[in-house]
Scaffold this motif. Structure first.
Motif, PDB file in Angstrom:
ATOM      1  N   TYR A 333       0.814  -1.211   0.000  1.00  0.00           N
ATOM      2  CA  TYR A 333       0.000   0.000   0.000  1.00  0.00           C
ATOM      3  C   TYR A 333       0.852   1.266   0.000  1.00  0.00           C
ATOM      4  O   TYR A 333       0.381   2.332  -0.398  1.00  0.00           O
ATOM      5  N   ALA A 334       2.097   1.150   0.408  1.00  0.00           N
ATOM      6  CA  ALA A 334       3.007   2.295   0.360  1.00  0.00           C
ATOM      7  C   ALA A 334       3.667   2.446  -1.006  1.00  0.00           C
ATOM      8  O   ALA A 334       4.380   3.430  -1.238  1.00  0.00           O
ATOM      9  N   HIS A 335       3.415   1.494  -1.917  1.00  0.00           N
ATOM     10  CA  HIS A 335       4.041   1.538  -3.233  1.00  0.00           C
ATOM     11  C   HIS A 335       3.012   1.605  -4.361  1.00  0.00           C
ATOM     12  O   HIS A 335       3.331   1.301  -5.502  1.00  0.00           O
ATOM     13  N   LEU A 336       1.806   1.994  -4.043  1.00  0.00           N
ATOM     14  CA  LEU A 336       0.794   2.143  -5.088  1.00  0.00           C
ATOM     15  C   LEU A 336       1.000   3.466  -5.817  1.00  0.00           C
ATOM     16  O   LEU A 336       1.392   4.469  -5.215  1.00  0.00           O
ATOM     17  N   PRO A 337       0.710   3.509  -7.116  1.00  0.00           N
ATOM     18  CA  PRO A 337       0.923   4.746  -7.874  1.00  0.00           C
ATOM     19  C   PRO A 337      -0.144   5.795  -7.558  1.00  0.00           C
ATOM     20  O   PRO A 337      -1.266   5.470  -7.166  1.00  0.00           O
ATOM     21  N   ARG A 338       0.214   7.033  -7.751  1.00  0.00           N
ATOM     22  CA  ARG A 338      -0.730   8.127  -7.534  1.00  0.00           C
ATOM     23  C   ARG A 338      -1.873   8.084  -8.540  1.00  0.00           C
ATOM     24  O   ARG A 338      -2.916   8.692  -8.327  1.00  0.00           O
ATOM     25  N   SER A 339      -1.682   7.360  -9.627  1.00  0.00           N
ATOM     26  CA  SER A 339      -2.703   7.293 -10.677  1.00  0.00           C
ATOM     27  C   SER A 339      -3.811   6.293 -10.373  1.00  0.00           C
ATOM     28  O   SER A 339      -4.719   6.110 -11.193  1.00  0.00           O
ATOM     29  N   LEU A 340      -3.773   5.628  -9.214  1.00  0.00           N
ATOM     30  CA  LEU A 340      -4.781   4.631  -8.866  1.00  0.00           C
ATOM     31  C   LEU A 340      -6.187   5.243  -8.921  1.00  0.00           C
ATOM     32  O   LEU A 340      -6.423   6.327  -8.393  1.00  0.00           O
ATOM     33  N   ARG A 341      -7.111   4.523  -9.573  1.00  0.00           N
ATOM     34  CA  ARG A 341      -8.488   5.019  -9.734  1.00  0.00           C
ATOM     35  C   ARG A 341      -9.513   4.248  -8.910  1.00  0.00           C
ATOM     36  O   ARG A 341     -10.511   4.809  -8.486  1.00  0.00           O
ATOM     37  N   ARG A 342      -9.283   2.954  -8.702  1.00  0.00           N
ATOM     38  CA  ARG A 342     -10.250   2.116  -7.980  1.00  0.00           C
ATOM     39  C   ARG A 342      -9.504   1.275  -6.959  1.00  0.00           C
ATOM     40  O   ARG A 342      -8.462   0.685  -7.263  1.00  0.00           O
ATOM     41  N   LEU A 343     -10.057   1.196  -5.740  1.00  0.00           N
ATOM     42  CA  LEU A 343      -9.438   0.434  -4.669  1.00  0.00           C
ATOM     43  C   LEU A 343     -10.526  -0.245  -3.847  1.00  0.00           C
ATOM     44  O   LEU A 343     -11.506   0.388  -3.448  1.00  0.00           O
ATOM     45  N   ALA A 344     -10.346  -1.547  -3.590  1.00  0.00           N
ATOM     46  CA  ALA A 344     -11.281  -2.298  -2.747  1.00  0.00           C
ATOM     47  C   ALA A 344     -10.472  -3.114  -1.741  1.00  0.00           C
ATOM     48  O   ALA A 344      -9.657  -3.962  -2.135  1.00  0.00           O
ATOM     49  N   LEU A 345     -10.687  -2.849  -0.465  1.00  0.00           N
ATOM     50  CA  LEU A 345     -10.071  -3.606   0.624  1.00  0.00           C
ATOM     51  C   LEU A 345     -11.208  -4.206   1.431  1.00  0.00           C
ATOM     52  O   LEU A 345     -11.913  -3.490   2.151  1.00  0.00           O
ATOM     53  N   ARG A 346     -11.408  -5.509   1.332  1.00  0.00           N
ATOM     54  CA  ARG A 346     -12.661  -6.107   1.754  1.00  0.00           C
ATOM     55  C   ARG A 346     -12.460  -7.530   2.247  1.00  0.00           C
ATOM     56  O   ARG A 346     -11.336  -8.054   2.261  1.00  0.00           O
ATOM     57  N   CYS A 347     -13.533  -8.147   2.659  1.00  0.00           N
ATOM     58  CA  CYS A 347     -13.542  -9.573   2.991  1.00  0.00           C
ATOM     59  C   CYS A 347     -14.100 -10.350   1.797  1.00  0.00           C
ATOM     60  O   CYS A 347     -14.941  -9.847   1.053  1.00  0.00           O
ATOM     61  N   TRP A 348     -13.623 -11.571   1.652  1.00  0.00           N
ATOM     62  CA  TRP A 348     -14.213 -12.459   0.638  1.00  0.00           C
ATOM     63  C   TRP A 348     -14.167 -13.899   1.151  1.00  0.00           C
ATOM     64  O   TRP A 348     -13.103 -14.393   1.484  1.00  0.00           O
ATOM     65  N   PRO A 349     -15.331 -14.567   1.197  1.00  0.00           N
ATOM     66  CA  PRO A 349     -16.671 -13.988   1.050  1.00  0.00           C
ATOM     67  C   PRO A 349     -16.933 -12.915   2.116  1.00  0.00           C
ATOM     68  O   PRO A 349     -16.164 -12.786   3.062  1.00  0.00           O
ATOM     69  N   ARG A 350     -18.010 -12.196   1.947  1.00  0.00           N
ATOM     70  CA  ARG A 350     -18.335 -11.124   2.880  1.00  0.00           C
ATOM     71  C   ARG A 350     -18.372 -11.667   4.320  1.00  0.00           C
ATOM     72  O   ARG A 350     -18.797 -12.796   4.564  1.00  0.00           O
ATOM     73  N   TYR A 351     -17.972 -10.795   5.243  1.00  0.00           N
ATOM     74  CA  TYR A 351     -17.908 -11.206   6.646  1.00  0.00           C
ATOM     75  C   TYR A 351     -19.266 -11.698   7.144  1.00  0.00           C
ATOM     76  O   TYR A 351     -19.352 -12.723   7.834  1.00  0.00           O
ATOM     77  N   TYR A 352     -20.346 -10.992   6.807  1.00  0.00           N
ATOM     78  CA  TYR A 352     -21.657 -11.380   7.339  1.00  0.00           C
ATOM     79  C   TYR A 352     -22.118 -12.724   6.798  1.00  0.00           C
ATOM     80  O   TYR A 352     -22.951 -13.403   7.420  1.00  0.00           O
ATOM     81  N   LYS A 353     -21.572 -13.148   5.668  1.00  0.00           N
ATOM     82  CA  LYS A 353     -22.002 -14.425   5.104  1.00  0.00           C
ATOM     83  C   LYS A 353     -21.505 -15.611   5.917  1.00  0.00           C
ATOM     84  O   LYS A 353     -22.031 -16.720   5.790  1.00  0.00           O
TER      85      LYS A 353
END
Length: 564
Positions: A333-353
């Protein structure tokens, strides 16, 4: 003017157009079936329409080794086919399908039957190779093989034999290959006489499987054959989509992926001891990276880029990143480019599932996964590493702790260009009331926000099985179902109105999650309505949208039917 003369005049006018203009006209006519009618008017038009009429063709895979029969395309169409879709199981219709149990232990047919099936697979593969090599315009192949829960002949293989797979991938001008369903039959082994395959320089290799599927999640032939395939394709591939269970993680870091622009891996996290960054460092041109890797039970998420490793790579072109179960101390995460347009930091499968009635799908599939969930403080620690001022789409999943709204305030400050925000926020321990006003105040400075999708873990959400048969068949439960849905709808409407009034005037849609098992929609969508003047002056409210509505399955590329 006689009808025949009118038709002749129209044909003469069309013949004056060049091929590009004709193709545009024919493409416009195809969706309405008018192109087929036009092609029947005369021989010249029939021949002129054929490249568009037969650009994409679907054939049944069963009995493919009879190309001159009714089960395959006429040979006259082969020069026009650009996209070929195979549907069903590749197998021979003339072979008797027996299992070992159908023979006595000493019956010689017990040994001969498998040999006949191998010979038949070779014959199908060779026939397929001959056919595909005779299609000079073919550049894309889609294969749809049946899943295990579909009613099919149990003795007919679900996936492809190695000989069929190699034939498909060796088509001379093939650039895009996609298979949906099992790649290989669970009982198949890689043939002993297998040779390094000669494959076309594919740009796309896509292998899609259902997330909830029976064990084993990858066959032995897939695990042995995938390295053979990827070792021949890595120089040319631009898009690679694989189930993680079929991905040779321990070998991919040995190859250079100089052309790869999109990588998507989905399934169970690998047990490899190598950090994923060693593989990703060989992919410097990545634009889209999706790592939806479920955590095995009793395992902890591992960083993609451990702090102990030196600087390896930067992805200057990366625009879209999705990571399941992010690690707070991950250096990526400290080496991502400034040009990043979309970011998803999530659970899979969803936590509630994992903690509602949805978990029965996972249990029935025989998977044993956990769902570690970051706190809002840990998520904030990650977000502070990211320098992406042009970020437009952000998705986060966490449990509130301490001042949980500090994360929302930081998001609004650090990413002012956000147009879509998707958040799954679970209530802190002991929290009964969601601080709607505080969340709205923290996000109110996002002046470009057009869509917000929220799961706020309201305590009055209905049972996820509320629309299942048990509620309908039991008269005592019907009032309970209606009350659950009514109460939850009122809570969601209140929340939507509050966000509509307090967030930026750029906001167009609000979606709030109401997770329901096997129901037509998971998200409840609201449109923001603004009125000016009149007796009440300026006013803003949220209007619930009906679902389903034709052509209304997604908002800003996000499905409102599923919460995947």
């Amino acid at each position: 003017m006689p009808v025949a003369a009118v038709a002749l005049h129209a044909t003469d006018a069309l013949q004056r157009l060049d091929n590009d203009c004709l193709r545009i006209i024919f493409e416009l006519l195809r969706p309405t079936q008018d192109l087929h009618s036009l092609s029947l008017t005369c021989k010249w038009l029939r021949e002129a329409c054929m490249p568009v009429l037969f650009h994409t063709c679907t054939v049944r895979s069963f009995g493919i080794d009879r190309p001159d029969g009714p089960s395959f395309l006429p040979r006259t169409l082969w020069p026009h086919v650009c996209v070929l879709i195979f549907s069903g199981s590749f197998s021979r219709p003339d072979l008797p399908r027996y299992t070992d149990e159908d023979f006595s232990p000493f019956d010689p047919e017990r040994k001969l039957a498998p040999l006949r099936r191998i010979a038949a697979a070779k014959q199908v593969g060779q026939c397929l190779r001959d056919v595909l090599h005779s299609m000079p315009a073919l550049h894309t192949i889609y294969v749809f093989t049946p899943h295990g829960d579909i009613m099919v002949d149990p003795l007919r293989p679900l996936g492809l034999s190695w000989y069929v797979l190699e034939a498909l991938l060796s088509s001379p001008l093939l650039r895009h290959f996609s298979i949906s369903g099992p790649l290989c039959n669970a009982g198949d082994e890689l043939p002993e006489d297998v040779q390094p395959p000669v494959l076309s320089p594919l740009s796309t290799f896509e292998y899609l499987l259902r997330d909830q599927r029976d064990l084993p999640r990858a066959s032995n032939m897939e695990k042995e054959g995938m390295p053979l395939i990827l070792s021949r394709l890595h120089d040319h591939l631009e898009r690679l989509v694989l189930p993680s269970e079929s991905t040779p993680f321990d070998m991919m870091h040995l190859w250079e992926w100089s052309a790869l622009r999109e990588l998507s891996l989905r399934g169970e996290a690998p047990s490899s001891s190598l950090p994923l960054v060693q593989m990703l460092s060989k992919m410097p041109r990545l634009r889209e990276l999706s790592l939806l890797l479920a955590q095995p039970a009793n395992a902890s998420p591992q960083p993609i880029w451990p702090r102990s490793l030196p600087y390896l790579c930067e992805w200057r072109d990366l625009e879209d990143l999705t990571v399941a179960h992010p690690h707070p101390e991950d250096e990526i995460y400290a080496h991502l480019p400034r040009s990043l347009r979309r970011l998803a930091l999530r659970c899979w499968p969803r936590y509630y599932k994992h903690h509602t009635g949805f978990n029965k799908d996972l249990l029935e599939a025989g998977v044993h996964w956990s769902s570690p969930l970051l706190s809002s403080s840990e998520m904030l620690h990650i977000m502070r590493k990211i320098d992406a001022p042009y970020l437009r789409h952000l998705e986060l999943e966490f449990r509130a702790d301490g001042d949980g709204n500090e994360l929302f305030r930081y998001v609004a400050t650090a990413f002012p260009r956000l147009s879509v925000l998707r958040v799954h926020r679970y209530r802190a321990s002991g929290e009964t009331k969601v601080p709607l006003a505080a969340i709205a105040a923290a996000l109110s400075t996002l002046g470009n926000l057009r869509l917000i999708m929220l799961h706020l873990d309201f305590d009055d959400l209905p049972d996820v099985d509320v629309y299942q048969r048990k509620y309908y068949s039991d008269p005592q439960r019907r009032p309970q179902r209606k009350e659950q849905v009514r109460t939850s709808n009122a809570t969601l409407l209140h929340a939507a109105n509050l966000f509509a009034r307090r967030l930026s005037s750029s906001l167009e849609y609000i979606c709030l999650l109401m997770p329901l098992h096997n129901y037509i929609q998971q998200w409840v969508p609201f449109r923001v309505i603004r009125s000016t003047g009149g007796e009440t002056g300026n006013s803003t409210s949220a209007e619930r949208l009906p679902v389903p509505t034709h052509g209304f399955d997604a908002l800003h590329d996000y499905s409102i039917r599923e919460d995947d």
